[in-house]
Write an enzyme that holds these catalytic residues in place. Structure first.
Site, PDB file in Angstrom:
ATOM      1  N   TRP A 449       0.870  -1.188   0.000  1.00  0.00           N
ATOM      2  CA  TRP A 449       0.000   0.000   0.000  1.00  0.00           C
ATOM      3  C   TRP A 449       0.898   1.226   0.000  1.00  0.00           C
ATOM      4  CZ3 TRP A 449      -5.495  -0.433   1.738  1.00  0.00           C
ATOM      5  CH2 TRP A 449      -6.159   0.803   1.765  1.00  0.00           C
ATOM      6  N   ASP A 450       0.965   1.894  -1.140  1.00  0.00           N
ATOM      7  CA  ASP A 450       1.914   2.987  -1.338  1.00  0.00           C
ATOM      8  C   ASP A 450       1.213   4.344  -1.206  1.00  0.00           C
ATOM      9  OD1 ASP A 450       4.341   4.210  -1.854  1.00  0.00           O
ATOM     10  OD2 ASP A 450       4.702   3.146  -3.731  1.00  0.00           O
ATOM     11  N   ASP A 515      13.092   3.599  -0.372  1.00  0.00           N
ATOM     12  CA  ASP A 515      13.238   3.257  -1.784  1.00  0.00           C
ATOM     13  C   ASP A 515      14.698   3.049  -2.166  1.00  0.00           C
ATOM     14  OD1 ASP A 515      10.550   3.264  -2.366  1.00  0.00           O
ATOM     15  OD2 ASP A 515      10.530   5.239  -3.311  1.00  0.00           O
TER      16      ASP A 515
END
Length: 714
Positions: A449-450, A515
């Site tokens: 879930w970004d 990231d």
């Protein structure tokens, strides 16, 4: 006098009743620190221990659980509120304290009858020396109450705690330690990004110059909230430190109608006499109890493979099936299909909000790929970004009013996307319907879930600021998905570590830590995140070489060694690596599977050897797994020893080198003249007293290398 204790194994909180003639009738914070016996409660009132200084109130104000405003209290007030510019102060004139039957929690009720405001404060000490502090504000008046500020917690610390450790960062460089002295001037952090943020974390560690990794008094606190927040530390006139944490409200954001209430986010606060490691262990235990696992307990954390950096938006069904097949052969246990799978999604400029499979890429839907993955014995996971919408999407064309927008101003995009107002029931219904359709028809066991942007122009349908409602709406949507699909695990990702906090963790199971998968960058990022979160909740993937975020290249052994102690995954195209590297990777996955039970359940310690070597240890004094990591070339002729103070000084240990042999010297010891400077696979005996005081001799390691040792008693 009346006193109320809350005890943990190593800490105590003591509250005392106010004096009968005190203007502010709220319990006084007398002590928070190392464990005390009940008999140690003071026999005198707070006022009797302090002389009245010149040029001050005739009756001093004690540090209470909820400081007043407008009555001479120099500390930060617990509440800033007003009724149309009037009735701006708060001072309780009545209170009750109700202990629970187990004597590990209290409920404090405060009433300001003049201003018709009631405050409830719930305090609970868990078995890990962590205080859970919840505050409820109730408008008992007949006129709306405009809230400008509300503390979730007011903490009182000794004045000798003179150093604050907090975190700064940015995208791909989260959780960077910073250490600052505390002085008379206020220390403050305020986040206005609308999400937890990459720039700062909603918590900190407070210690003194004598506190280290393994010893010394140490306090920590963490606001369980995924939006705007503020924390302040003030030095009071008597030298005490006041630490306050809470939501940072936008102007006009919170107005309570008559009879309405607001529950402030919980604060988790802990004390340890055993340094930063002791505090870290307290928080790890508390976070582990926060997660609501499918089936009630965590299954072994599966090896992930995420498709993002391997294929980006270029989804081809046959290629992805081959990708999954080769991943399964390597030992991957969970295959996550990342961005690019849904209707019209060919780059990051369109289609967010259109949550159904793209007919060109997946003419028969996602079923053929999902069933291929599960048929290989792996779990199937899917990437989503529900809170976002592209202006170029079916959803936005149908419902532009669902996106945040400031009236009369041009909308600001970020990564070509806008933010949906999740406070709107219609938005929640739409998103749940789309997610439910996917989860009900496909064998999806995991959602990544970004959330890839901050909130700007966050104006709700009522014209008020929408930051608060957005987070509460997100939590409601997550809870709805979890209720309907309790066996689905959810990862909280926000361009990496932009939404990592205990508030969202109550609805999720894993954080994508950053990231940035560059192993050298990850050493610092992961050590920062580990101060609050246990390793099994932190995603750490073996990335490509060169890395897509930094352009640097590191050996596979270094990449794997840095990622292995957390929740291991792969963020590279396993089809493209050479046979030699593939043969090198497989043993690391096998080693992870053999160790994850201990890595993800026991206690954990961090430490430093010097000369660019840091270490982390997992387990207990009888069975310890230690990762030593060199982050730069040596500046000394010999590596410093590895001193492990948690070991049993009366025991004998069998020491084994565990990391797989690499190709070349990148992860090998360059020389090992002493018998304890082990090469891979070797085992020797050593005494616990020697290892805890003199230390384990380490070989000369190359500039970027990880060695893994296991120390076990017979």
């Amino acid at each position: 006098m009346s006193h109320w204790f809350l005890h943990g194994p190593a800490s105590s909180l003591l509250l005392s009743a106010p004096e009968a003639d005190d203007l502010h009738q709220a319990p006084v914070i007398r002590y928070w620190g190392a464990r005390l016996p009940d008999a140690a409660a003071p026999a005198t009132a707070w006022h009797e221990e302090r002389a009245s200084p010149p040029s001050s109130l005739d009756e001093g104000l004690a540090p209470t659980v909820f400081p007043s405003l407008g009555f001479g209290d120099a500390s930060q007030p617990g509440l800033r509120a007003h009724r149309q510019g009037q009735s701006f102060g708060f001072a309780a004139d009545r209170y009750t304290v109700t202990p629970d039957e187990r004597h590990n929690s209290l409920r404090i009720q405060l009433l300001d009858s003049a201003n018709q405001i009631e405050v409830h404060i719930d305090l609970r000490m868990d078995a890990s020396d962590t205080l859970h502090i919840g505050t409820r504000l109730i408008n008992q008046g007949t006129v709306p109450l405009q809230v400008n500020g509300l503390a979730s917690a007011n903490l009182s610390l000794p004045g000798q705690m003179d150093t604050v450790h907090s975190f700064h960062g940015q995208w791909s460089n989260e959780f960077q330690w910073q250490c600052q002295p505390l002085a008379r001037a206020q220390w403050r952090q305020e986040n206005r990004s609308g999400r937890t943020s990459h720039q700062m974390f909603p918590g900190a560690v407070i210690a003194n110059t004598h506190t280290g990794w393994h010893s010394g008094a140490c306090y920590g606190a963490h606001l369980a909230w995924s939006g705007n927040f503020a924390q302040t530390i003030d030095t009071l006139d008597d030298g005490l430190r006041q630490w306050q944490l809470g939501v940072a409200f936008a102007p006009g954001e919170l107005a309570l109608a008559p009879g309405d209430s607001f529950d402030a986010p919980t604060v988790l606060a802990s004390f340890s006499p055993a340094g930063r490691n002791g505090l870290m262990q307290n928080f790890h235990a508390t976070m582990r109890a926060t997660v609501q696992w499918p089936g009630g307990q965590a299954a072994p954390r599966p090896v992930h493979l995420n498709t993002w950096e391997a294929v980006y938006f270029d989804h081809r069904l046959d290629d992805l099936k081959d990708f999954a097949t080769q991943a399964a052969r390597l030992g991957v246990e969970r295959f996550i299909l990342d961005d690019g799978w849904f209707h019209g999604r060919h780059d990051d400029r369109s289609s967010l909000g259109d949550w159904w499979p793209d007919a060109g890429k997946y003419p028969d839907g996602l079923g053929p790929l999902a069933h291929h993955v599960t048929g290989l014995g792996m779990q199937f996971g899917l990437w989503v970004e529900p809170e976002m919408v592209n202006p170029d999407s079916e959803l936005y064309r149908a419902h532009p009013e669902w996106a945040f927008a400031a009236p009369g101003r041009r909308q600001q995009t970020w990564r070509h996307q806008l933010v949906l107002n999740t406070a709107l029931p219609a938005v929640q219904d739409y998103l749940f319907e789309k997610l439910d359709a996917l989860l009900s028809t496909l064998p999806i066991s995991y959602l990544k879930w970004d959330m890839n942007r901050d909130l700007t122009q966050a104006v709700g349908a009522d014209g008020r600021a929408g930051y608060l409602g957005f987070v509460k709406g997100l939590y409601a949507l997550l809870a709805r998905v979890r209720t309907a699909h309790p066996n689905v695990e959810i990862e909280s990702c926000a361009s990496g570590g932009g939404r990592m906090d205990a508030g969202v963790l109550a609805h999720t199971h894993r954080f994508w830590t950053s990231d940035n998968t560059d192993a050298l960058s990850r050493v610092g990022i992961q050590r920062g995140a580990l101060q609050f979160f246990p390793p099994e909740l932190l995603g750490a993937h073996i990335g490509p070489a060169p890395y897509h975020t930094t352009g640097r290249t590191q050996s596979l052994d270094f990449r794997a060694g840095v990622a292995l102690p957390l929740h291991l995954g792969i963020e590279l195209d396993v089809r493209a690596i050479e046979d030699g590297e593939r043969a090198q990777l497989a043993p690391w996955l096998t080693l992870y599977k053999s160790l994850r039970g201990q890595l993800h359940q026991g206690a954990m310690w961090l430490g430093e050897c010097g000369d660019h070597i840091v270490w982390q240890a997992h387990g207990n004094a009888q069975d310890l797994i230690v990762f030593t990591t060199r982050t730069a070339p040596t500046e000394a002729r010999h590596s410093p020893p590895l001193i492990l103070p948690m070991l049993d000084a009366a025991a004998s240990y069998r020491v084994t080198r565990l990391d797989p042999p690499g190709i070349g010297a990148a992860n090998a010891g360059i020389d090992a003249p002493m018998h304890l400077a082990l090469r891979q696979g070797e085992t020797v005996q050593a005494h616990g007293a020697w290892l805890s005081q003199a230390g384990l001799p380490l070989p000369r390691m190359s500039g970027e290398a990880v060695h893994i040792y296991r120390l076990q008693t017979p």
